[in-house]
Design an enzyme around this catalytic site. Sequence first.
Site, PDB file in Angstrom:
ATOM      1  N   THR A 129       0.818  -1.374  -0.133  1.00 28.09           N
ATOM      2  CA  THR A 129      -0.071  -0.120  -0.027  1.00 28.09           C
ATOM      3  C   THR A 129       0.751   1.174   0.005  1.00 28.09           C
ATOM      4  O   THR A 129       2.084   1.176   0.397  1.00 28.09           O
ATOM      5  CB  THR A 129      -0.968  -0.060   1.381  1.00 28.09           C
ATOM      6  OG1 THR A 129      -1.396   1.590   1.599  1.00 28.09           O
ATOM      7  CG2 THR A 129      -0.218  -0.425   2.324  1.00 28.09           C
ATOM      8  N   GLU A 131       0.491   3.568   1.968  1.00 26.90           N
ATOM      9  CA  GLU A 131       0.751   3.820   3.345  1.00 26.90           C
ATOM     10  C   GLU A 131       2.252   3.812   3.847  1.00 26.90           C
ATOM     11  O   GLU A 131       2.596   3.944   5.053  1.00 26.90           O
ATOM     12  CB  GLU A 131      -0.283   3.143   4.341  1.00 26.90           C
ATOM     13  CG  GLU A 131      -1.732   3.788   4.109  1.00 26.90           C
ATOM     14  CD  GLU A 131      -1.487   5.294   4.692  1.00 26.90           C
ATOM     15  OE1 GLU A 131      -1.035   5.766   5.723  1.00 26.90           O
ATOM     16  OE2 GLU A 131      -2.176   6.280   3.982  1.00 26.90           O
ATOM     17  N   TYR A 153      -0.851   0.596  10.571  1.00 27.72           N
ATOM     18  CA  TYR A 153      -1.023  -0.409   9.337  1.00 27.72           C
ATOM     19  C   TYR A 153       0.072  -0.118   8.360  1.00 27.72           C
ATOM     20  O   TYR A 153       0.628  -1.079   7.880  1.00 27.72           O
ATOM     21  CB  TYR A 153      -2.272   0.537   8.750  1.00 27.72           C
ATOM     22  CG  TYR A 153      -2.739  -0.070   7.493  1.00 27.72           C
ATOM     23  CD1 TYR A 153      -2.918  -1.335   7.098  1.00 27.72           C
ATOM     24  CD2 TYR A 153      -2.430   0.794   6.155  1.00 27.72           C
ATOM     25  CE1 TYR A 153      -3.460  -1.663   6.153  1.00 27.72           C
ATOM     26  CE2 TYR A 153      -3.104   0.192   4.937  1.00 27.72           C
ATOM     27  CZ  TYR A 153      -3.349  -0.858   4.851  1.00 27.72           C
ATOM     28  OH  TYR A 153      -3.572  -1.638   3.557  1.00 27.72           O
ATOM     29  N   LYS A 157       2.587  -3.216   6.923  1.00 26.52           N
ATOM     30  CA  LYS A 157       2.429  -3.545   5.471  1.00 26.52           C
ATOM     31  C   LYS A 157       3.900  -3.706   4.920  1.00 26.52           C
ATOM     32  O   LYS A 157       4.287  -4.230   4.418  1.00 26.52           O
ATOM     33  CB  LYS A 157       1.503  -2.558   4.936  1.00 26.52           C
ATOM     34  CG  LYS A 157       0.024  -2.857   5.030  1.00 26.52           C
ATOM     35  CD  LYS A 157      -0.284  -4.165   4.193  1.00 26.52           C
ATOM     36  CE  LYS A 157      -1.740  -4.393   3.888  1.00 26.52           C
ATOM     37  NZ  LYS A 157      -2.071  -5.580   3.118  1.00 26.52           N
TER      38      LYS A 157
HETATM   39  O1  G4F Z   1     -10.961   6.963   2.808  1.00 24.89           O
HETATM   40  P1  G4F Z   1      -9.527   7.082   3.706  1.00 24.89           P
HETATM   41  O2  G4F Z   1      -9.751   6.869   5.125  1.00 24.89           O
HETATM   42  O3  G4F Z   1      -8.367   6.307   3.316  1.00 24.89           O
HETATM   43  P2  G4F Z   1      -6.828   6.248   3.878  1.00 24.89           P
HETATM   44  O4  G4F Z   1      -6.742   6.415   5.116  1.00 24.89           O
HETATM   45  O5  G4F Z   1      -6.119   6.893   2.654  1.00 24.89           O
HETATM   46  O6  G4F Z   1      -6.473   4.735   3.554  1.00 24.89           O
HETATM   47  C1  G4F Z   1      -6.981   3.804   2.163  1.00 24.89           C
HETATM   48  O7  G4F Z   1      -6.019   3.781   1.258  1.00 24.89           O
HETATM   49  C2  G4F Z   1      -4.635   3.366   1.642  1.00 24.89           C
HETATM   50  C3  G4F Z   1      -3.814   3.793   0.782  1.00 24.89           C
HETATM   51  O8  G4F Z   1      -4.053   2.667  -0.591  1.00 24.89           O
HETATM   52  C4  G4F Z   1      -5.090   1.963   2.207  1.00 24.89           C
HETATM   53  F1  G4F Z   1      -3.528   1.550   2.458  1.00 24.89           F
HETATM   54  C5  G4F Z   1      -5.654   1.794   3.167  1.00 24.89           C
HETATM   55  O9  G4F Z   1      -6.086   0.499   3.414  1.00 24.89           O
HETATM   56  C6  G4F Z   1      -7.019   2.450   2.758  1.00 24.89           C
HETATM   57  O10 G4F Z   1      -7.743   1.701   1.742  1.00 24.89           O
HETATM   58  O11 G4F Z   1      -8.986   8.693   3.956  1.00 24.89           O
HETATM   59  C7  G4F Z   1      -8.650   9.469   2.688  1.00 24.89           C
HETATM   60  C8  G4F Z   1      -8.362  10.625   2.947  1.00 24.89           C
HETATM   61  C9  G4F Z   1      -7.380  11.050   4.331  1.00 24.89           C
HETATM   62  O12 G4F Z   1      -6.551  11.813   3.747  1.00 24.89           O
HETATM   63  C10 G4F Z   1      -8.262  11.520   5.212  1.00 24.89           C
HETATM   64  O13 G4F Z   1      -7.654  12.307   6.251  1.00 24.89           O
HETATM   65  O14 G4F Z   1      -9.476  11.499   3.273  1.00 24.89           O
HETATM   66  C11 G4F Z   1      -9.447  12.198   4.619  1.00 24.89           C
HETATM   67  N1  G4F Z   1     -10.462  12.376   5.174  1.00 24.89           N
HETATM   68  C12 G4F Z   1     -11.060  13.494   5.382  1.00 24.89           C
HETATM   69  N2  G4F Z   1     -12.210  13.565   6.150  1.00 24.89           N
HETATM   70  C13 G4F Z   1     -11.376  11.355   5.787  1.00 24.89           C
HETATM   71  C14 G4F Z   1     -12.552  12.161   6.348  1.00 24.89           C
HETATM   72  N3  G4F Z   1     -11.232  10.179   5.820  1.00 24.89           N
HETATM   73  C15 G4F Z   1     -12.265   9.566   6.104  1.00 24.89           C
HETATM   74  N4  G4F Z   1     -12.211   8.048   6.754  1.00 24.89           N
HETATM   75  N5  G4F Z   1     -13.261   9.974   7.021  1.00 24.89           N
HETATM   76  C16 G4F Z   1     -13.535  11.378   6.957  1.00 24.89           C
HETATM   77  O15 G4F Z   1     -14.657  12.025   7.546  1.00 24.89           O
END
Ligand code: G4F
Length: 323
Positions: A129, A131, A153, A157
């Site tokens: 990933t 990450e 995480y 990984k």
């Molecule tokens: O959708 P997210 O929670 O994904 P994140 O953390 O990037 O992780 C995903 O992608 C990774 C890379 O491939 C994988 F390794 C992992 O398993 C997963 O699939 O967040 C995406 C972005 C972040 O910057 C977060 O800070 O969205 C931002 N965000 C803003 N508001 C939010 C929110 N994320 C979430 N979950 N919820 C919010 O309300």
Amino acid sequence: MKRALITGITGQDGSYLTEYLLGLGYEVHGLMRQTGLEQIKGSTQFGAPEDLYERCVLHPISLDNFPGLYRLVSRWQFDECYHLAAASFVGETLADGYQTIQTNIAGTHYLLAALCEFQKSCRFYFAGTSEMFGRPRAAPQREDTPFMPRSAYGISKLAAFHLVRNYRESQGMFCCSGILYNHESPRRRPEFVTRKITLAAARIARGRQDKLELGNLDARRDWGWAPDYVEAMHAMLNHTSPDDYVVATGELHSVREICEIAFARAGLDWSKHVVVNPMFHRAEEPIPLQGDSTKIHRVTSWRQKTRFNEMITTMVDADLSRI
Ligand code: G4F
């Protein structure tokens, strides 16, 4: 007929990969937890075809059941193994990350050790990933960009990624890691931001909800389409030699852009419904996670087919039709 084993078969990527491999004529086996059928029903609620897992051979073995994994691999010969299962939510603190670290490293090691013992010729894919880059020093990141994980995480990984590389180099196994950037679909779990937004837009349009609370609207990611990315996994394992590959779109978009596209698709003005809640805020790095997929494009025929706008509108349409 080729036979493939998929760990994490009931997840987003596992379900798309299963459909893809069945379509190519594979016999597909999957690992699932002992909780059995209930879990499968849980996964179909996110849109996988109802009969998908009836067309597979399922083994109720969890990744921490080493004797179970050992028995499975000693009884069945697999051509390809796709190791997708993992604890995968990034937003947990390091102090809470014991389970993530334990599952993601030990599970990978168990599986590789069993394959190495009984069927070294089985080709092995590991779901790495972006990450693992965590706090990158440069963008876009390539396979040779230094890793700097910043979450339990990402750390787990990265350790598993090095295990996979070591089995390739010291045991001569055909082991590949895909360094996949965020990849989304209507089957994404709603705790991830794309699906959280598309589901909320659909619910608000249907009068089931009024507000959507989000963290940082300026957060940017390199978001791709999950069904495209499972094809990249297959392309890696069917190349002539094993290697590691970045799989990304190379494009950055913000959470705000997702809101604009998703709410417009649902016939709404996003600014009237979205509120910022610091509870969901995560610190963003100054240099973004943005991938450079030149290598996989050069070495295989894999190409991303679905663009960002189409991905978000497809997800909204799917949520609208489910509600
Ligand atoms: O959708 P997210 O929670 O994904 P994140 O953390 O990037 O992780 C995903 O992608 C990774 C890379 O491939 C994988 F390794 C992992 O398993 C997963 O699939 O967040 C995406 C972005 C972040 O910057 C977060 O800070 O969205 C931002 N965000 C803003 N508001 C939010 C929110 N994320 C979430 N979950 N919820 C919010 O309300």
